[in-house]
Design a protein around this motif. Structure first.
Motif, short mmCIF file in Angstrom:
data_model
loop_
_atom_site.label_atom_id
_atom_site.label_comp_id
_atom_site.label_asym_id
_atom_site.label_seq_id
_atom_site.Cartn_x
_atom_site.Cartn_y
_atom_site.Cartn_z
N LEU A 48 0.84 -1.24 -0.06
CA LEU A 48 -0.01 0.05 0.11
C LEU A 48 0.83 1.23 0.10
CD1 LEU A 48 -2.96 -0.96 2.59
CD2 LEU A 48 -3.11 -0.61 0.02
N MET A 49 1.93 1.12 0.68
CA MET A 49 2.93 2.39 0.70
C MET A 49 4.21 2.17 -0.07
SD MET A 49 2.12 3.33 4.86
CE MET A 49 2.88 1.53 5.54
N ASP A 50 3.96 1.40 -1.08
CA ASP A 50 5.32 1.19 -1.85
C ASP A 50 5.58 2.58 -2.62
OD1 ASP A 50 7.28 -1.02 -3.13
OD2 ASP A 50 6.41 0.20 -4.56
N ASP A 51 7.07 2.82 -2.59
CA ASP A 51 7.40 4.14 -3.42
C ASP A 51 6.80 4.07 -4.91
OD1 ASP A 51 8.26 5.34 -1.44
OD2 ASP A 51 10.62 4.54 -1.68
N GLU A 52 6.71 2.88 -5.51
CA GLU A 52 6.28 2.87 -7.07
C GLU A 52 5.08 2.40 -7.03
OE1 GLU A 52 9.24 0.39 -8.97
OE2 GLU A 52 11.19 1.58 -8.42
N ILE A 53 4.71 1.48 -6.64
CA ILE A 53 3.28 0.95 -7.06
C ILE A 53 2.22 1.17 -5.62
CG2 ILE A 53 4.22 -0.73 -8.47
CD1 ILE A 53 3.60 -2.85 -6.20
N GLY A 54 2.74 1.91 -4.75
CA GLY A 54 1.76 2.18 -3.70
C GLY A 54 0.58 3.34 -4.00
N VAL A 55 -0.35 3.32 -3.10
CA VAL A 55 -1.41 4.08 -3.56
C VAL A 55 -1.82 5.17 -2.22
CG1 VAL A 55 -2.88 2.71 -4.87
CG2 VAL A 55 -3.14 2.38 -2.49
N ILE A 56 -0.87 5.22 -1.25
CA ILE A 56 -0.85 6.03 -0.25
C ILE A 56 0.75 6.65 -0.01
CG2 ILE A 56 -3.20 5.83 0.72
CD1 ILE A 56 -1.57 4.01 3.07
N LYS A 57 0.89 7.69 0.48
CA LYS A 57 2.09 8.11 0.85
C LYS A 57 2.29 7.97 2.22
CE LYS A 57 3.23 10.39 -2.82
NZ LYS A 57 4.55 9.88 -4.02
N SER A 58 1.26 7.90 3.14
CA SER A 58 1.40 7.95 4.52
C SER A 58 0.19 7.12 5.12
CB SER A 58 1.63 9.11 5.34
OG SER A 58 1.43 9.08 6.70
N THR A 59 0.33 6.63 6.16
CA THR A 59 -0.72 6.10 6.93
C THR A 59 -1.82 6.95 7.44
OG1 THR A 59 0.58 5.87 9.02
CG2 THR A 59 0.42 3.75 7.70
N ALA A 60 -1.26 8.23 7.57
CA ALA A 60 -2.34 9.42 7.95
C ALA A 60 -3.32 9.50 7.14
CB ALA A 60 -1.24 10.58 8.15
N GLU A 61 -3.41 9.11 5.66
CA GLU A 61 -4.36 9.24 4.87
C GLU A 61 -5.47 8.32 5.17
OE1 GLU A 61 -3.05 9.24 0.76
OE2 GLU A 61 -0.79 9.58 1.25
N ILE A 62 -5.35 7.30 5.92
CA ILE A 62 -6.36 6.47 6.10
C ILE A 62 -7.10 6.77 7.41
CG2 ILE A 62 -6.90 4.15 6.78
CD1 ILE A 62 -5.44 4.43 4.24
N ASP A 63 -8.36 7.03 7.26
CA ASP A 63 -9.38 7.62 8.31
C ASP A 63 -10.05 6.26 9.09
OD1 ASP A 63 -9.86 10.38 7.24
OD2 ASP A 63 -10.35 9.11 5.61
N ALA A 64 -10.23 5.18 8.57
CA ALA A 64 -10.74 4.09 9.48
C ALA A 64 -10.21 2.80 8.77
CB ALA A 64 -12.23 4.24 9.58
#
Length: 399
Positions: free
Chosen positions: A70-86
């Motif tokens: 999810l946080m992979d530099d190349e194929i991830g979809v979020i930069k940081s876990t702070a983007e997740i609300d729930a």
């Protein structure tokens, strides 16, 4: 609102990152065959699809691998876990304590832990998913959605056991039912489909959830009225490693005459029985492949599996006083034309007639596989427990 859905099954982890309320799936995937020599991992976004075979010894390792992707530099979809609300978690057994979706607290985790004995293949994996997610997504609200909630509408005549009354009133021993998120999701889709196609305004349907764990539900006008699983997710249909229905006398015979301990019997019925006990394999894909190559034990096990499903279709048709449709769903139900054919053969009395050519078609959308003159619809509906969980999480946090 970005919600990560974690669905930890007995031998798999399904996951999705969903943007709500649009129900937009940003990322999805799964890991199956957890604990076997080789597990399969998939990770899918709009831009990339990753498929990998690797050993995944347990759920903790699997969840950590998912977070890395999810946080992979190349194929991830979020930069940081702070983007997740729930983070929404599927939890199998809520006992009598939980009939609704709840925000997870220390007390909730303790109660899930107390229910380990009632769902030993699932609640431990569910709790592990929660604990790991709390570490990874520390700023997100953790929410539990219970499989047992959908079945709270089962009437007392069906959910009460014929044992002394105090065991229900004082000890809450009753039929709880499981796979509720799946049965709820596919039944709502089926009811919408039947009304759209002017089949019926009211509805009498049987949903058949077939995976490593298996269950069936009798659903009348959208409400669960009976279910194959009971106090724990062990009885009913033949499953991957669980026996399903067994005469209670067998347990006493094994303990009193054969010298088994109660713990050994529990382990045997939960983890060494079902399709594994009958064939040596727990994955249906392996069993079907060996059956087609002439393995008699595998052929018999598949026939037994289908026979048990047929028996429940008959009993639930009686409970519903009719039948508009049967629905196949989950990994085996959606993908095994072999099992569907075995189940639907010689079921003309119930108005069930399978179109064999339609049965071989694979699709990710709802489809009919019955003949034109079949009185009862045979539907294959891909389950999406993750979307159902996301809807319940969003509703809880916004109302």
């Amino acid at each position: 609102m970005k919600i990560v859905i974690i669905n930890s099954g007995s031998s798999s982890i399904k996951y999705q990152l969903i943007d709500m309320p649009a129900n937009e799936v940003i990322c999805s995937g799964m890991i199956d065959r957890i604990g076997l020599a080789t597990s399969n991992l998939t990770y899918v976004t709009n831009a990339v699809k990753v498929e990998e075979a690797l050993p995944v010894a347990n759920h903790k390792i699997g969840l950590e691998k998912i977070a890395q992707l999810l946080m992979d530099d190349e194929i991830g979809v979020i930069k940081s876990t702070a983007e997740i609300d729930a983070v929404g978690h599927r939890v199998v057994h809520g006992g009598s304590a939980f009939s609704n979706t709840v925000i997870i607290t220390a007390a909730v985790k303790d109660k899930i832990r107390q229910l380990f004995e009632l769902a030993p293949l699932h609640n431990p994996a569910n709790l592990e998913g929660i604990i790991v997610a709390e570490e990874i997504f520390s700023g997100a609200t953790q929410v539990a959605v219970f499989d047992t909630a959908f079945h709270q509408t089962i009437p007392v005549v069906a959910h009460k056991y014929a044992i002394p009354n105090y065991l229900l009133t004082e000890n809450k021993i009753r039929v709880y039912g499981f796979h509720g998120t799946s049965h709820k999701y596919v039944s709502e889709n089926a009811i919408h489909y039947l009304k759209q196609n002017l089949v019926t305004e009211s509805s009498k349907i049987v949903t058949i959830h077939l995976g490593n764990g298996c269950s069936m539900t009798a659903i009348k006008d959208g409400k669960s009225v009976d279910h194959t699983l009971g106090f724990g997710p062990m009885n009913g249909l033949i499953m991957g490693t669980r026996s399903g229905d067994v005469d209670q006398s067998v347990i006493f015979y094994m303990v009193n005459t054969l010298g088994y301990s109660l713990e050994a019997v529990n382990t045997l019925l939960q983890k060494q029985s079902g399709m594994l006990g009958l064939t040596g394999y727990s994955d249906l894909r392996d069993i079907e492949a060996n059956a087609e190559n002439g393995n008699v034990e595998c052929q018999l096990a598949l026939a037994m599996n289908a026979y048990r499903i047929k028996k429940y279709i008959g009993s639930y048709t009686a409970v519903l006083n009719g039948l508009d449709a049967i629905i196949f769903t989950a990994g085996i139900g959606e993908n095994s034309s072999y099992i569907r054919k075995l189940v639907c053969t010689d079921m003309d009395y119930f108005g069930i007639k399978l179109d064999e050519s339609k049965n071989e078609i694979r699709s990710r959308t709802i489809r009919e596989i019955n003949t034109e003159d079949s009185k009862t619809k045979i539907l294959v509906i891909p389950t999406n427990e993750e979307i159902e969980i996301a809807n319940q999480v969003f509703e809880l946090l916004t109302t």
